[in-house]
Design an enzyme around this catalytic site. Structure first.
Site, PDB file in Angstrom:
ATOM      1  N   GLY A 218       0.821  -1.208   0.000  1.00 51.12           N
ATOM      2  CA  GLY A 218       0.000   0.000   0.000  1.00 51.12           C
ATOM      3  C   GLY A 218       0.852   1.254   0.000  1.00 51.12           C
ATOM      4  O   GLY A 218       2.034   1.210   0.332  1.00 51.12           O
ATOM      5  N   ILE A 248      -0.374   8.051 -10.083  1.00 47.18           N
ATOM      6  CA  ILE A 248       0.032   8.385 -11.456  1.00 47.18           C
ATOM      7  C   ILE A 248      -1.145   8.263 -12.433  1.00 47.18           C
ATOM      8  O   ILE A 248      -1.142   8.880 -13.497  1.00 47.18           O
ATOM      9  CB  ILE A 248       1.240   7.540 -11.924  1.00 47.18           C
ATOM     10  CG1 ILE A 248       1.920   8.231 -13.112  1.00 47.18           C
ATOM     11  CG2 ILE A 248       0.854   6.097 -12.218  1.00 47.18           C
ATOM     12  CD1 ILE A 248       3.369   7.894 -13.311  1.00 47.18           C
ATOM     13  N   LYS A 392      -9.273   4.293 -13.961  1.00 41.32           N
ATOM     14  CA  LYS A 392      -9.219   2.961 -13.342  1.00 41.32           C
ATOM     15  C   LYS A 392      -9.790   1.892 -14.269  1.00 41.32           C
ATOM     16  O   LYS A 392      -9.498   0.717 -14.122  1.00 41.32           O
ATOM     17  CB  LYS A 392     -10.036   2.943 -12.039  1.00 41.32           C
ATOM     18  CG  LYS A 392      -9.607   3.963 -10.989  1.00 41.32           C
ATOM     19  CD  LYS A 392      -8.319   3.559 -10.311  1.00 41.32           C
ATOM     20  CE  LYS A 392      -7.916   4.533  -9.220  1.00 41.32           C
ATOM     21  NZ  LYS A 392      -6.494   4.396  -8.855  1.00 41.32           N
TER      22      LYS A 392
END
Length: 504
Positions: A218, A248, A392
């Site tokens: 993480g 990023i 995502k």
């Protein structure tokens, strides 16, 4: 005062639990030592530092009982602890912007792979716009700043063992850009068997039977690995005072000169050591971490820390109105101080996984924003939604590739031709999940300037110069195929069934 049987039983249980904890800890230390003995000397030295961090986390994991927050103690943050962005912006900019920029370094979290989008290798190397990757756009943004203001803002990439080799190979292409690029690796921690609480790794290798034995813990690991790498000291020696940290894959996370000026203009004794950019929650963001007041400190509350009975309350847009974008501005001297004192208090996130063979393991992780409570004069800044533009999924990718955004010096901004500033809600089905598949299904990206909502499901393709407006729903049932013809304009339409227009 007499002791009851219950008291005696409780005392015996506590003693038993303590012994059990000690046994788990001793067994873990033995196993870690045995793993280190399988490594060569340079690798063992790096891994020993990693394992020191893991031991601390494991020790705390064994101590923790129940949820890490008591729901009754949660309060809304005081008014002045979350500033509206407009108030920060109203201060204007300093005469000498370069002087502020020269005290900044940009850190991008670059540990993730592109697997969820069907890509091999680091996610940062996926093309997102005009053949530019996430990394290309980041370099262009910082180079533009350095050239425009004659500044020296370096880029720092936090890689993981999954992304380091591929990223380093690609960095060669930026040699002649006006950006210094540094990299460091986040730690490599062992996945542990859920039953035995011991590492599943047989040796320090990363392949074969060990391919699934390790994980990057993480982004909360940034503080320790940054310090261990020597980069923290190097940047401090170069006169850097703050880092701007972001994912990023968040294309909205560009250096904001107004927030930077706010940090630099504080009096020395009231220096704000940590700014978390938050933005207003919508129904799509209900799982995002939020800021709360807890024990007189600002604190990040993640969904994983919420007791089951209160999850719906946590997701409510009325009680918790904002969420963490993971765009963070952090003081370098403060990181140094807290690391030296071992005072960085990050809640543990226990992440259960089931491996391909069916084995249940757990990963112990931490989040970078959770450290907010350890820093002095920490602040939330409620920024415009445009600073949160993560990619995502392929649905996100469609948005950023479209004419909704224009690209300038690596930065994406909403097109002035769009009449309202919200992004459309796009939901592409499983046929579009992998980037290669997604690209094959669009001869060109549709015009989406007037789109509000798009749902696509099943075997659907789009011809050239398609225009989508209002609410468009396209559903090809199993076995059917829908080809949206070139030049089609769909406004407030539902298309279903089978549609193929064949050239003859």
């Amino acid at each position: 005062m007499s002791l009851t049987v219950a008291d005696l039983t409780r005392g015996a249980m506590t003693e038993f639990q303590e012994k059990l904890r000690q046994q788990h800890e001793e067994s873990m230390h033995r196993e870690l030592e045995a793993l280190l003995n399988t490594a060569n000397k340079p690798e063992a030295e790096i891994s020993r530092k990693d394992f020191d961090g893991f031991k601390k986390l494991f020790h705390r994991f064994l101590q923790v009982k129940g949820p890490s927050v008591e729901w009754e103690k949660i309060n809304r943050p005081p008014e002045d602890s979350i500033q509206p962005y407009d108030k920060i912006k109203a201060k204007g900019l300093p005469d000498n912007i370069a002087a502020s920029l020269n005290k900044l370094a940009v850190v991008k979290l670059n540990g993730g792979l592109g697997t969820s989008m069907g890509c091999k290798g680091p996610k940062s190397l996926i093309s997102v716009r005009n053949e530019n990757t996430f990394l290309d756009l980041t370099v262009q943004q910082i180079e533009h700043l350095n050239k425009a203001f004659h500044a020296d803002v370096p880029l720092v990439l936090m890689n993981s063992f999954n992304t380091d080799d591929d990223t380093k190979k690609i960095l060669q292409k930026y040699k002649h850009h006006q950006v210094k690029i540094h990299t460091f690796n986040q730690s490599r921690y062992p996945r542990i068997n859920k039953e035995s609480l011991l590492p599943i790794a047989k040796n320090m290798g990363l392949t074969g039977e060990n391919a699934e034995a390790w994980y990057p813990p993480g982004h909360g690991d940034i503080y320790a690995s940054f310090a261990n790498s020597g980069l923290l000291d190097k940047l401090l020696a170069e006169g850097k005072e703050y880092i701007f940290v972001s994912n990023i894959d968040n294309l909205g996370a560009t250096v904001d000169l107004f927030i930077l000026h706010h940090l630099m203009s504080q009096p020395a004794d009231k220096r704000c050591e940590f700014i978390m950019e938050v933005t207003d929650k919508t129904r799509a963001d209900v799982k995002g971490g939020t800021l709360i007041q807890y024990d007189d400190h600002l604190r990040l509350l993640e969904i994983a820390q919420v007791p089951k009975a209160h999850v719906d309350e946590f997701k409510s847009v009325t009680k918790f109105k904002i969420f963490n974008t993971n765009n963070l501005w952090i003081s370098l001297p403060a990181i140094k101080r807290l690391q030296e004192k071992n005072a960085m208090d990050l809640e543990i996130i226990v992440n259960p996984k089931t491996l391909d063979g069916g084995l249940n393991v757990i990963q112990l992780e931490t989040a970078v924003g959770a450290a907010i409570k350890s820093f002095n004069n920490a602040l939330g800044v409620n920024v415009p939604r445009s600073r949160f533009l993560p990619v995502k999924t392929s649905s996100d990718l469609l948005l950023v590739m479209s004419n909704l955004y224009s690209l300038d010096a690596g930065s994406l901004t909403m097109s002035k031709q769009r009449e309202f500033p919200t992004t459309p809600h796009v939901k592409l089905g499983s046929s579009f999940t992998k980037v290669q598949e997604f690209l094959k299904r669009f001869e060109s990206i549709p015009d989406m300037l007037e789109l509000d909502h798009l749902t696509v499901s099943g075997d659907v393709t789009f011809g050239k110069n398609v225009s989508l407006k209002g609410t468009v729903i396209i559903i090809a049932n199993h076995g059917d195929r829908i080809d949206i013809p070139a030049g089609a304009m769909l406004e407030n339409k539902i298309v279903s069934g089978n549609l193929r227009i064949l050239d003859h």
